[in-house]
Scaffold this active site. Sequence first.
Site, PDB file in Angstrom:
ATOM      1  N   SER A 139       0.848  -1.186   0.000  1.00  0.00           N
ATOM      2  CA  SER A 139       0.000   0.000   0.000  1.00  0.00           C
ATOM      3  C   SER A 139       0.880   1.231   0.000  1.00  0.00           C
ATOM      4  O   SER A 139       1.994   1.217   0.537  1.00  0.00           O
ATOM      5  CB  SER A 139      -0.897   0.024   1.238  1.00  0.00           C
ATOM      6  OG  SER A 139      -1.552   1.286   1.378  1.00  0.00           O
ATOM      7  N   TYR A 152      -2.197  -0.120  10.270  1.00  0.00           N
ATOM      8  CA  TYR A 152      -2.136  -0.453   8.850  1.00  0.00           C
ATOM      9  C   TYR A 152      -0.825   0.020   8.229  1.00  0.00           C
ATOM     10  O   TYR A 152      -0.142  -0.736   7.525  1.00  0.00           O
ATOM     11  CB  TYR A 152      -3.329   0.166   8.131  1.00  0.00           C
ATOM     12  CG  TYR A 152      -3.457  -0.219   6.679  1.00  0.00           C
ATOM     13  CD1 TYR A 152      -3.875  -1.491   6.320  1.00  0.00           C
ATOM     14  CD2 TYR A 152      -3.167   0.693   5.668  1.00  0.00           C
ATOM     15  CE1 TYR A 152      -4.003  -1.858   4.985  1.00  0.00           C
ATOM     16  CE2 TYR A 152      -3.296   0.346   4.332  1.00  0.00           C
ATOM     17  CZ  TYR A 152      -3.713  -0.928   3.993  1.00  0.00           C
ATOM     18  OH  TYR A 152      -3.838  -1.287   2.668  1.00  0.00           O
TER      19      TYR A 152
END
Length: 256
Positions: A139, A152
Amino acid sequence: MSASAATYNDLVGKRVLVAGAASGIGRCVAERFLTQGAEVIGFDRDADVADTPFRLWTVDLTKHEQVAEACARLQAEAPRLDVLVNAVGILRLGQTDSLTLEDWHACLDVNVTGAFYLLRQWISQFQRQRHGAVIHVSSNAAHVPRVGMAAYCASKAALASLSHCVGLELAAYGVRCNLVSPGSTDTPMLRSMCPSSAERQRLLEGLAEQYKLGIPLGKLATPDDIADAVLFLASAQAGHITLRDLVIDGGATLSA
């Protein structure tokens, strides 16, 4: 699939394992490898989906025993693996001081430890056969801090570092290891976080309260945008590319 999708003749007949293949980016990647003539096997914790055009096995990557058993079954069928794609990922939101321990551990377990379990089952095979490609879907959050996304961001940054270290270990065997790092992509995960079109528009314009820039290209990525990059990195056209992290986010992280 876009009409302009590239064809990679060298992927015909390749044996490809895609973790996280039941939905979202992983499902798109698996189906795109099929269109290239590859043999595709999918792992997913939620494998009870209908009509997958490839074999999809129920495997929870956070359970070492399940990963080891499923990989042993594949290796008993045929020891060769040409491409390993890890597209497993979860998102847990919360400020660091209020984030639950369960959410912290879930992000690390799924996004990093699962990848470690998977790699451990295949590194020796890649070394023996002296070829192969590993692609992790990470990501752009691995590159920039986000308010309320500590778990995250940390997990994706750890995945990137793990990928680079494994890539160094495998380089001497001719095995390439790269990452694809999407930004906001139109998947079930994003739609659960931003269910309305107005919320998705705010992503394009930027979220100042989260110090999150907008998307200069003015659109969300599609799963095919990410799959395009995965297939390229798996192909012979990327034969001299390893230890790279390809950020695909419409310019949202600017200098990443």
